[in-house]
Scaffold this motif. Structure first.
Motif, PDB file in Angstrom:
ATOM      1  N   ALA A 250      14.273  62.967  35.716  1.00  0.00           N
ATOM      2  CA  ALA A 250      15.568  63.205  36.366  1.00  0.00           C
ATOM      3  C   ALA A 250      16.655  62.330  35.746  1.00  0.00           C
ATOM      4  O   ALA A 250      17.783  62.796  35.507  1.00  0.00           O
ATOM      5  CB  ALA A 250      15.453  62.936  37.862  1.00  0.00           C
ATOM      6  N   MET A 251      16.326  61.075  35.468  1.00  0.00           N
ATOM      7  CA  MET A 251      17.298  60.153  34.887  1.00  0.00           C
ATOM      8  C   MET A 251      17.699  60.592  33.477  1.00  0.00           C
ATOM      9  O   MET A 251      18.889  60.662  33.150  1.00  0.00           O
ATOM     10  CB  MET A 251      16.703  58.741  34.832  1.00  0.00           C
ATOM     11  N   ALA A 252      16.711  60.896  32.646  1.00  0.00           N
ATOM     12  CA  ALA A 252      16.994  61.272  31.262  1.00  0.00           C
ATOM     13  C   ALA A 252      17.712  62.607  31.186  1.00  0.00           C
ATOM     14  O   ALA A 252      18.668  62.780  30.422  1.00  0.00           O
ATOM     15  CB  ALA A 252      15.691  61.322  30.467  1.00  0.00           C
ATOM     16  N   ARG A 253      17.277  63.545  31.992  1.00  0.00           N
ATOM     17  CA  ARG A 253      17.922  64.867  31.992  1.00  0.00           C
ATOM     18  C   ARG A 253      19.379  64.757  32.397  1.00  0.00           C
ATOM     19  O   ARG A 253      20.260  65.398  31.809  1.00  0.00           O
ATOM     20  CB  ARG A 253      17.174  65.805  32.946  1.00  0.00           C
ATOM     21  N   GLY A 254      19.655  63.875  33.378  1.00  0.00           N
ATOM     22  CA  GLY A 254      21.022  63.691  33.818  1.00  0.00           C
ATOM     23  C   GLY A 254      21.930  63.148  32.725  1.00  0.00           C
ATOM     24  O   GLY A 254      23.094  63.531  32.621  1.00  0.00           O
ATOM     25  N   SER A 255      21.386  62.263  31.885  1.00  0.00           N
ATOM     26  CA  SER A 255      22.205  61.677  30.823  1.00  0.00           C
ATOM     27  C   SER A 255      22.371  62.611  29.630  1.00  0.00           C
ATOM     28  O   SER A 255      23.310  62.461  28.851  1.00  0.00           O
ATOM     29  CB  SER A 255      21.590  60.352  30.356  1.00  0.00           C
ATOM     30  N   LEU A 256      21.473  63.591  29.483  1.00  0.00           N
ATOM     31  CA  LEU A 256      21.508  64.469  28.311  1.00  0.00           C
ATOM     32  C   LEU A 256      22.192  65.813  28.572  1.00  0.00           C
ATOM     33  O   LEU A 256      22.638  66.473  27.629  1.00  0.00           O
ATOM     34  CB  LEU A 256      20.087  64.714  27.799  1.00  0.00           C
ATOM     35  N   GLU A 257      22.269  66.204  29.837  1.00  0.00           N
ATOM     36  CA  GLU A 257      22.831  67.526  30.152  1.00  0.00           C
ATOM     37  C   GLU A 257      24.257  67.675  29.638  1.00  0.00           C
ATOM     38  O   GLU A 257      24.638  68.739  29.131  1.00  0.00           O
ATOM     39  CB  GLU A 257      22.798  67.750  31.660  1.00  0.00           C
ATOM     40  N   ALA A 258      25.046  66.615  29.745  1.00  0.00           N
ATOM     41  CA  ALA A 258      26.445  66.697  29.316  1.00  0.00           C
ATOM     42  C   ALA A 258      26.584  66.951  27.821  1.00  0.00           C
ATOM     43  O   ALA A 258      27.625  67.420  27.356  1.00  0.00           O
ATOM     44  CB  ALA A 258      27.178  65.407  29.688  1.00  0.00           C
ATOM     45  N   HIS A 259      25.515  66.650  27.066  1.00  0.00           N
ATOM     46  CA  HIS A 259      25.523  66.841  25.618  1.00  0.00           C
ATOM     47  C   HIS A 259      24.821  68.140  25.216  1.00  0.00           C
ATOM     48  O   HIS A 259      24.648  68.406  24.019  1.00  0.00           O
ATOM     49  CB  HIS A 259      24.853  65.651  24.937  1.00  0.00           C
ATOM     50  N   GLY A 260      24.401  68.927  26.193  1.00  0.00           N
ATOM     51  CA  GLY A 260      23.742  70.194  25.905  1.00  0.00           C
ATOM     52  C   GLY A 260      22.343  70.043  25.344  1.00  0.00           C
ATOM     53  O   GLY A 260      21.846  70.951  24.661  1.00  0.00           O
ATOM     54  N   ILE A 261      21.694  68.913  25.638  1.00  0.00           N
ATOM     55  CA  ILE A 261      20.353  68.650  25.111  1.00  0.00           C
ATOM     56  C   ILE A 261      19.322  68.854  26.221  1.00  0.00           C
ATOM     57  O   ILE A 261      19.431  68.254  27.300  1.00  0.00           O
ATOM     58  CB  ILE A 261      20.248  67.219  24.551  1.00  0.00           C
ATOM     59  N   GLU A 262      18.347  69.684  25.960  1.00  0.00           N
ATOM     60  CA  GLU A 262      17.257  69.882  26.899  1.00  0.00           C
ATOM     61  C   GLU A 262      16.340  68.664  26.864  1.00  0.00           C
ATOM     62  O   GLU A 262      16.163  68.030  25.823  1.00  0.00           O
ATOM     63  CB  GLU A 262      16.483  71.145  26.522  1.00  0.00           C
ATOM     64  N   CYS A 263      15.745  68.320  27.995  1.00  0.00           N
ATOM     65  CA  CYS A 263      14.856  67.156  28.057  1.00  0.00           C
ATOM     66  C   CYS A 263      13.577  67.517  28.797  1.00  0.00           C
ATOM     67  O   CYS A 263      13.605  68.163  29.853  1.00  0.00           O
ATOM     68  CB  CYS A 263      15.556  65.995  28.764  1.00  0.00           C
ATOM     69  N   THR A 264      12.455  67.095  28.219  1.00  0.00           N
ATOM     70  CA  THR A 264      11.149  67.293  28.838  1.00  0.00           C
ATOM     71  C   THR A 264      10.362  65.997  28.751  1.00  0.00           C
ATOM     72  O   THR A 264      10.369  65.338  27.709  1.00  0.00           O
ATOM     73  CB  THR A 264      10.352  68.409  28.132  1.00  0.00           C
ATOM     74  N   VAL A 265       9.714  65.626  29.830  1.00  0.00           N
ATOM     75  CA  VAL A 265       8.752  64.536  29.789  1.00  0.00           C
ATOM     76  C   VAL A 265       7.414  65.160  29.416  1.00  0.00           C
ATOM     77  O   VAL A 265       6.918  66.052  30.112  1.00  0.00           O
ATOM     78  CB  VAL A 265       8.659  63.807  31.147  1.00  0.00           C
ATOM     79  N   ALA A 266       6.842  64.740  28.311  1.00  0.00           N
ATOM     80  CA  ALA A 266       5.629  65.382  27.782  1.00  0.00           C
ATOM     81  C   ALA A 266       4.507  65.372  28.811  1.00  0.00           C
ATOM     82  O   ALA A 266       4.277  64.364  29.494  1.00  0.00           O
ATOM     83  CB  ALA A 266       5.179  64.673  26.509  1.00  0.00           C
ATOM     84  N   PHE A 267       3.813  66.486  28.899  1.00  0.00           N
ATOM     85  CA  PHE A 267       2.647  66.590  29.765  1.00  0.00           C
ATOM     86  C   PHE A 267       1.564  67.386  29.048  1.00  0.00           C
ATOM     87  O   PHE A 267       1.863  68.189  28.156  1.00  0.00           O
ATOM     88  CB  PHE A 267       3.010  67.255  31.111  1.00  0.00           C
TER      89      PHE A 267
END
Length: 274
Positions: A250-267
């Motif tokens: 949630a933290m990383a996605r929030g910081s990257l959304e404004a830059h149009g970057i998708e974020c996934t925590v590997a599973f």
């Protein structure tokens, strides 16, 4: 090109209630093409990959980022090794004058089965591994990582798509960096997917600096400045629970959304088609 994650933890495998959703196996990622599968590291996650490959005829090439135990410990339990006639190519790891192969684990001491006793055709690929891979159709380049004992990150190209995998890398190491932030930017720039070490929180770096791992915030900074399309946070701390990884996502996605970057925590089980 299809990228799959089979083991996403760092340091040691951690089975248990707290790691059910993201998984507790150590590092193993596969990159599939029509004519073969390239395996990046042979941590305990390679056991599940071996089961998935059972009964297939896919050519297998195993390339190591470095020699720490969590990146090699699963190899002796890789199921294709025990399939008659199956061909497995273990590429030599060459760094700083050191030459080593996964085959060296099968010495009758660290593992009871020796190479000559395997029913498969498991060969140690001598010489420069990237040249050998190019001959097999894999276009791979590498960068040195900032990690004690040395390590590599890899960039794999297929049909105009780029996948970058840099595990065990400290973006801001104490002292002189083997590879600067600017050099990392050049290597990662424009990657469709960047898979990067994100083992620690910023608050944890005071007592882990110099261990060769990156905090999540700096991994996000790299993704933003390199203008990648998708950041995958990788090599989770073994003490990190599923709920803690949810919060990191949630933290990383929030910081990257404004830059149009998708974020996934590997599973374990994550599949990306490029």
């Amino acid at each position: 090109m299809i990228v799959r994650y089979w083991g996403v933890r760092g340091s040691i495998p951690v089975p248990g209630e707290g790691t059910v959703r993201y998984g507790g196996n150590t590092s193993c990622v596969s990159v599939e093409r029509e004519d073969g599968i390239l395996v990046l590291d042979a941590g305990t996650g390679i056991r599940e990959l071996g089961r998935a490959l059972s009964g297939t005829e896919t050519d297998i090439y195993i390339l190591l980022t470095h020699l720490h135990g969590d990146h090699i410990q699963g190899f002796p339990m890789f199921q294709p090794l025990y399939e008659p006639g199956r061909r497995v190519h273990a590429l030599e790891y060459r760094h700083g004058g050191r030459v080593w192969s996964l085959i060296d684990l099968l010495d009758g001491i660290h593992w009871p089965v020796r190479p000559g006793e395997l029913p498969s055709v498991c060969d140690c690929v001598r010489g420069e591994p990237l040249e050998f891979l190019r001959d097999q159709g894999f276009v791979v380049s590498r960068v040195e990582a900032n990690h004690p004992g040395g390590a590599y990150g890899y960039r794999i190209e297929d049909e105009g798509k780029f996948f970058v995998h840099i595990t065990d890398n400290e973006i801001d190491p104490p002292g002189d960096a083997v590879t600067s932030f600017e050099e990392l930017l050049d290597f990662c720039r424009g990657a469709h997917v960047l898979s990067h070490d994100a083992q620690f929180l910023t608050s944890e770096m005071d007592h882990t600096r110099g261990w060769g791992h990156t905090d999540i915030g700096r991994a996000c900074d790299l993704a933003v400045e390199a203008e990648v399309g998708h950041l995958v946070l990788f090599h989770h701390d073994p003490d990190r629970t599923d709920s803690q990884l949810d919060a990191i996502h949630a933290m990383a996605r929030g910081s990257l959304e404004a830059h149009g970057i998708e974020c996934t925590v590997a599973f374990e089980g994550l599949k990306l088609e490029l």
